[in-house]
Design a protein around this motif. Structure first.
Motif, PDB file in Angstrom:
ATOM      1  N   THR A  23       0.467  -1.193   0.032  1.00 34.78           N
ATOM      2  CA  THR A  23      -0.081   0.647  -0.146  1.00 34.78           C
ATOM      3  C   THR A  23       1.184   1.029   0.121  1.00 34.78           C
ATOM      4  O   THR A  23       1.721   1.541   0.806  1.00 34.78           O
ATOM      5  CB  THR A  23      -1.088  -0.014   1.297  1.00 34.78           C
ATOM      6  OG1 THR A  23      -1.809  -1.463   1.131  1.00 34.78           O
ATOM      7  CG2 THR A  23      -1.840   1.062   0.962  1.00 34.78           C
ATOM      8  N   LYS A  74      -6.875   1.928  -4.465  1.00 33.66           N
ATOM      9  CA  LYS A  74      -6.114   2.452  -2.234  1.00 33.66           C
ATOM     10  C   LYS A  74      -5.254   3.324  -2.157  1.00 33.66           C
ATOM     11  O   LYS A  74      -5.484   3.726  -1.156  1.00 33.66           O
ATOM     12  CB  LYS A  74      -6.458   0.277  -2.577  1.00 33.66           C
ATOM     13  CG  LYS A  74      -7.523  -0.259  -3.131  1.00 33.66           C
ATOM     14  CD  LYS A  74      -7.774  -1.028  -2.289  1.00 33.66           C
ATOM     15  CE  LYS A  74      -8.954  -2.237  -2.381  1.00 33.66           C
ATOM     16  NZ  LYS A  74      -8.866  -3.375  -2.040  1.00 33.66           N
ATOM     17  N   THR A  76      -2.637   0.043  -4.021  1.00 35.86           N
ATOM     18  CA  THR A  76      -1.958  -0.442  -3.247  1.00 35.86           C
ATOM     19  C   THR A  76      -1.087  -1.767  -4.976  1.00 35.86           C
ATOM     20  O   THR A  76      -2.066  -2.070  -5.821  1.00 35.86           O
ATOM     21  CB  THR A  76      -3.195  -1.608  -2.714  1.00 35.86           C
ATOM     22  OG1 THR A  76      -3.643  -1.131  -1.314  1.00 35.86           O
ATOM     23  CG2 THR A  76      -2.089  -3.200  -2.831  1.00 35.86           C
TER      24      THR A  76
END
Length: 126
Positions: A23, A74, A76
Motif C-alpha cells: 500500500t 487504494k 495498492t
C-alpha cells in the motif's frame, strides 16, 4: 512523505500461492513506479517485477509464475505468486521511485529505488 506498507507473506507448500500487497501513500503525482525485490539468505538482492503507467517488467526467473497488478483506487500494488518453489524463499520488499521509466528492463534496479517497504518473509517448504 512516501510510505510503503507490505502485507501478505507467510509459509506455503511447494506449488502453492501467495499474494503480497504494498500500500502506497505520499506520492503527489501519478508519475511513479512500484516494484518488487527479494533477498534470500546469503544471496544478493534480486529485482523481480515492476509496474508503472509506462510499462510492466518481470525478470526471467518469475515470468509466467508471478503477476504484478495495481489498484489505483487504494492505491495498492499486488504480487500474485503461483507455483511457488523452495528457491523462492526470501524476504520480499516493495520499492518505489518517481518516474515510470524505472520499469524498463535496462533501468529496473534497487540501486536507484527511492523508497522501500519493511519486507515480508516468504517461506516455501513442505
Amino acid at each position: 512523505q512516501v510510505q510503503l506498507v507490505e502485507s501478505g507473506g507467510g509459509l506455503v507448500q511447494p506449488g502453492g500461492s501467495l499474494r503480497l500487497s504494498c500500500t502506497v501513500s505520499g506520492f503527489t503525482s501519478g508519475d511513479y513506479a512500484i516494484g518488487w525485490f527479494r533477498q534470500a539468505p546469503g544471496k544478493g538482492r534480486e529485482a523481480l517485477s515492476c509496474i508503472s503507467d509506462e510499462s510492466t517488467y518481470y525478470t526471467d526467473s518469475v515470468k509466467g509464475r508471478f503477476t504484478i497488478s495495481r489498484d489505483n483506487s487504494k492505491p495498492t500494488v499486488y504480487l500474485q505468486m503461483d507455483n511457488l518453489k523452495p528457491e523462492d524463499t526470501a524476504v520480499y520488499y516493495c520499492a518505489a521511485r518517481h518516474g515510470g521509466w524505472w520499469c524498463g528492463r535496462d533501468y529496473y534496479t534497487g540501486a536507484i529505488a527511492e523508497f522501500w517497504g519493511q519486507g515480508s518473509q516468504v517461506t516455501v517448504s513442505s
